[in-house]
Design a protein around this motif. Structure first.
Motif, short mmCIF file in Angstrom:
data_model
loop_
_atom_site.label_atom_id
_atom_site.label_comp_id
_atom_site.label_asym_id
_atom_site.label_seq_id
_atom_site.Cartn_x
_atom_site.Cartn_y
_atom_site.Cartn_z
N PRO A 42 0.83 -1.22 0.00
CA PRO A 42 0.00 0.00 0.00
C PRO A 42 0.87 1.27 0.00
O PRO A 42 1.99 1.26 0.50
N ALA A 43 0.31 2.32 -0.57
CA ALA A 43 1.05 3.59 -0.64
C ALA A 43 1.38 4.08 0.76
O ALA A 43 0.53 4.10 1.65
N ALA A 76 6.90 -0.69 16.60
CA ALA A 76 6.01 -0.87 17.75
C ALA A 76 4.94 0.20 17.83
O ALA A 76 3.83 -0.05 18.34
N SER A 77 5.25 1.39 17.32
CA SER A 77 4.30 2.51 17.43
C SER A 77 3.47 2.72 16.17
O SER A 77 2.75 3.71 16.07
N ALA A 78 3.59 1.81 15.21
CA ALA A 78 2.86 1.98 13.94
C ALA A 78 1.36 1.87 14.18
O ALA A 78 0.89 1.13 15.06
N GLY A 79 0.62 2.58 13.36
CA GLY A 79 -0.84 2.57 13.46
C GLY A 79 -1.44 1.30 12.89
O GLY A 79 -0.73 0.36 12.51
N SER A 80 -2.77 1.27 12.82
CA SER A 80 -3.47 0.05 12.42
C SER A 80 -3.94 0.07 10.96
O SER A 80 -4.47 -0.94 10.48
N SER A 81 -3.74 1.17 10.27
CA SER A 81 -4.17 1.22 8.87
C SER A 81 -3.28 0.31 8.02
O SER A 81 -2.20 -0.10 8.45
N GLN A 82 -3.75 -0.03 6.83
CA GLN A 82 -2.97 -0.91 5.97
C GLN A 82 -1.61 -0.29 5.64
O GLN A 82 -0.58 -0.99 5.64
N ALA A 87 4.21 -0.13 6.59
CA ALA A 87 5.41 0.57 7.06
C ALA A 87 6.04 -0.20 8.23
O ALA A 87 7.26 -0.33 8.33
N ARG A 88 5.18 -0.74 9.11
CA ARG A 88 5.69 -1.53 10.24
C ARG A 88 6.51 -2.72 9.75
O ARG A 88 7.60 -3.03 10.29
N ALA A 89 6.00 -3.42 8.75
CA ALA A 89 6.72 -4.56 8.21
C ALA A 89 8.08 -4.14 7.65
O ALA A 89 9.09 -4.83 7.83
N LEU A 90 8.11 -2.97 6.99
CA LEU A 90 9.37 -2.50 6.40
C LEU A 90 10.35 -2.06 7.48
O LEU A 90 11.56 -2.26 7.34
N ILE A 118 2.68 -10.03 9.05
CA ILE A 118 1.80 -8.89 8.78
C ILE A 118 1.09 -9.12 7.45
O ILE A 118 1.73 -9.14 6.38
N ASP A 119 -0.23 -9.31 7.48
CA ASP A 119 -0.99 -9.68 6.29
C ASP A 119 -0.96 -8.61 5.22
O ASP A 119 -1.15 -8.91 4.02
#
Length: 423
Positions: A42-43, A76-82, A87-90, A118-119
Motif C-alpha cells: 500500500p502507498a 512498535a508505534s505503527a498505526g493500524s491502517s494498511q 510501514a511496520r513490516a518494512l 503482517i498480512d
C-alpha cells in the motif's frame, strides 16, 4: 573389515553446521532493498518514506545498533491502517538488516518472522522474508526451525538446485532421513549433473534411508567423476555387499586393485574375501597363494587358513587337503586337524580323514566321542576292521556316541560273519 568400512564410510555423517552455513550464504539484504520493497505494498505516507530512507542512510553509515533500536521502536508505534502496517513490516525488515550486520542472525530471523506475519505485506514479499528467515535460522544454528521453514519455502516457491541440496543437507544434519530423501529427489530432478559433494550427500542419505540400490548407483557415479579416492571404492563395494550383490562388490574391488587405487595387505585380503563371497574362490586362492609365495602377504597362520578355506570353497580337493594338512602340521591345533579330517571325510579321502580326527582328539578337540566315531568310520572304509573296532569300543564310553558306536560294532560283527566271496 567391511563392517568397519560400512561404519566408517557407508554410515559417514553429513557435513557440520559451519558447512551448512557456508552453503546458505543467500541472505544479503542489499542497501536499497527497503526502497524497492515500498512500491510493492500500500502507498506509504511521505513521513514513513522519509523515516525509512533515513534509517537506510544510517544503515549505510554503519550505525547498526541505532538502526535496530529506532526501527523496532517505529514498528512498535505503527498505526493500524494498511499503510501503517506495511510501514511496520518494512521497519522490521530494516531492523533485521542491521541485526544481520551485527552478526545476530537469530535476532534478525525473529524480526523477519514478525514482518512476514503482517498480512498487509504482499505475498511475494512475505515469501522472500520466509526464505531469508530460513537462512538466518540456519546461520544461528536453529536447525529444526530452519528445516521447518525450508519445507514451507519449498512448498510455496520453485527453488534452485543449490537451495534444494541445502535443504537436503539440513535435514540430513538433523538425521531426518525421510525428509532428506525427499529433498535429494527434488534436487536430483533439478540438477542433471550434481558435483561430487552433492553426490556424497545423496549417497549418505540413500544409505540412511535404506535405499541401498540408489546409494550404490550414486557411488558409482562418483567413481566415474573422480576415481582416485580409495574410500569411494570401499564404500561402493560395501554397499553392494549390503544389498546382496557380492559378485558385483568383488568385481568393483578388483577394478580398483588393478588400477592401483586399492593396495596394501588389508586391501589384498579384502580382495580375496570378496572373491570368496562373490563366487570366485579359486581366484581368491590363486592370489593368496601367489602373495604368500612372493612375500606380499605375511606368512601367518591366519593367512594360511584363509588360503585353505579358499581352496576348499573352490572344491579343489587336492589343493584344499594339502593346504589344510600344511596348516594343521604347522599349528598343531586341534581345530585345524579337525578341519582337515572333516573336509577329507566329506570327500571320501579316508586316510586323511582318519589322521585329522585322530590328531584332533589327541590334542583335546571338542566332542571326543564324535571324533572317535568319525575316526572309526574312516578306518572301516579303508577295510581296517580291527582298528575300527578298537576305536568304536572307545566311542562306546561317551554318552553322545554310544548308540552309534554299538551299531557300527554290530555291523563289523556282521561283516566278519559273512563268507569271503572273493576267492
Amino acid at each position: 573389515m567391511f563392517r568397519h568400512y560400512l561404519v566408517r564410510h557407508l554410515n559417514r555423517r553429513p557435513k557440520p553446521l559451519k558447512t551448512l552455513m557456508a552453503m546458505g550464504v543467500g541472505l544479503v539484504m542489499l542497501l536499497g532493498g527497503e526502497q524497492r520493497a515500498t512500491a510493492a505494498g500500500p502507498a506509504l505516507s511521505q513521513q514513513s518514506i522519509d523515516r525509512l530512507q533515513g534509517l537506510e542512510r544510517k544503515l549505510s553509515a554503519g550505525h547498526y545498533q541505532q538502526v535496530v533500536d529506532t526501527a523496532r521502536s517505529r514498528a512498535a508505534s505503527a498505526g493500524s491502517s494498511q499503510a501503517d502496517q506495511w510501514a511496520r513490516a518494512l521497519y522490521l525488515q530494516v531492523a533485521a538488516s542491521a541485526a544481520q550486520r551485527l552478526d545476530q542472525p537469530g535476532c534478525a530471523a525473529d524480526l523477519l518472522y514478525q514482518a512476514r506475519g503482517i498480512d498487509t505485506a504482499p505475498l511475494s514479499q512475505r515469501l522472500q522474508w520466509l526464505e531469508q528467515e530460513a537462512r538466518l535460522r540456519l546461520r544461528a544454528g536453529q536447525l529444526e526451525q530452519a528445516a521447518t521453514l525450508f519445507d514451507r519455502w519449498q512448498g510455496q516457491a520453485s527453488l534452485t538446485s543449490d537451495d534444494l541440496w541445502l535443504g537436503a543437507r539440513l535435514h540430513a544434519r538433523l538425521e531426518q532421513w525421510d525428509d532428506a530423501l525427499r529433498w535429494v529427489s527434488l534436487a536430483r530432478d533439478k540438477e542433471s549433473a550434481p558435483d561430487n559433494e552433492q553426490l556424497a550427500l545423496a549417497a549418505s542419505v540413500y544409505q540412511q534411508a535404506g535405499q541401498y540400490g540408489e546409494a550404490s548407483s550414486v557411488v558409482e557415479a562418483q567413481l566415474e567423476q573422480e576415481d582416485s579416492d580409495p574410500q569411494r571404492w570401499q564404500q561402493a563395494a560395501a554397499l553392494y555387499q549390503r544389498i546382496g550383490q557380492p559378485g558385483r562388490a568383488a568385481a568393483l574391488w578388483e577394478a580398483g586393485w588393478q588400477r592401483g587405487i586399492l593396495k596394501g595387505e588389508e586391501a589384498l585380503l579384502t580382495r580375496a574375501r570378496l572373491h570368496m563371497a562373490g563366487g570366485t574362490p579359486a581366484r581368491a586362492a590363486e592370489m593368496l597363494s601367489q602373495a604368500l609365495d612372493n612375500g606380499e602377504l605375511e606368512d601367518s597362520n591366519d593367512h594360511r587358513r584363509l588360503l585353505a578355506r579358499a581352496w576348499a570353497q573352490a572344491r579343489d580337493h587336492q589343493q584344499a587337503l594339502q593346504a589344510w594338512q600344511a596348516v594343521a602340521e604347522r599349528t598343531e591345533d586341534a581345530h585345524d586337524w579337525y578341519m582337515l579330517g572333516d573336509l577329507a571325510y566329506g570327500w571320501g579321502v579316508w586316510a586323511q580323514a582318519e589322521q585329522g580326527f585322530a590328531n584332533a582328539r589327541a590334542r583335546g578337540g571338542d566332542n571326543p566321542g564324535q571324533l572317535l566315531l568319525m575316526e572309526g568310520v574312516a578306518a572301516y572304509e579303508q577295510g581296517r576292521l580291527e582298528q575300527a573296532e578298537e576305536v568304536f569300543r572307545q566311542a562306546e564310553k561317551f554318552g553322545d556316541s554310544a548308540d552309534q558306536a554299538n551299531q557300527w560294532l554290530a555291523l563289523i560283527d556282521n561283516d566278519r560273519g559273512q563268507p569271503d566271496l572273493s576267492s
